[in-house]
Design an enzyme around this catalytic site. Sequence first.
Site, mmCIF file in Angstrom:
data_model
loop_
_atom_site.group_PDB
_atom_site.id
_atom_site.type_symbol
_atom_site.label_atom_id
_atom_site.label_comp_id
_atom_site.label_asym_id
_atom_site.label_seq_id
_atom_site.Cartn_x
_atom_site.Cartn_y
_atom_site.Cartn_z
ATOM 1 C CG HIS A 1 -2.243 -0.653 0.976
ATOM 2 N ND1 HIS A 1 -2.379 -2.014 0.865
ATOM 3 C CD2 HIS A 1 -3.481 -0.138 0.805
ATOM 4 C CE1 HIS A 1 -3.640 -2.319 0.650
ATOM 5 N NE2 HIS A 1 -4.334 -1.187 0.599
ATOM 6 C CE LYS B 1 -6.730 -10.598 11.643
ATOM 7 N NZ LYS B 1 -6.285 -11.846 12.261
#
Length: 189
Positions: free
Chosen positions: A37, A102
Amino acid sequence: MDIRINTPLTREAARALNAGDSVLISGEIYTARDAAHKKLTELAAQGKPLPFDIENAIIYYVGPTPAKPGQHIGSAGPTTSYRMDAYSPALIALGQTGMIGKGMRGPEVVEAMKAHSAVYFAAIGGAGALLSRCIVDSRLVAYEELGAEAVRKLTVIDFPAIVAIDSRGNNLYDDGRRDYLSHIETRSE
């Protein structure tokens, strides 16, 4: 009842989903964790093209284990999503419409989701071996030097997830906490 989603995930399809919906995702999704990222957002900040088309893409926050002989991928369970929070708003603004991971997301990510019609799916942590059965192909896209954190294109069939935060900001994590606290208060009265 599960809602079947085929990628790419358009903004219209994302807007049709509600927090709490159980989905089965089929098609192509990409993997990326925090190191990838960071590289992706640095490219974007420099005005350079990303190594894959982020428009209507779903990124799965996963660092899969090595594949055993005859398998496409090893265990592929979700990683904790808040580690991508510093980078996600920029990628959402570029057209990303879905994320799978999550745990909770920060307010900046939720605001970007609302502004650009994106959704956050939760996958079941600890079930990486089972989730990997839904992955029928895995191809390296970029950043091989990152090992398990490299960007990969996965082909998935009926990958199970839950819409944890929808494109309107409805949030199962907040709703669940509120409902639980309300239940506790009611019991103590």
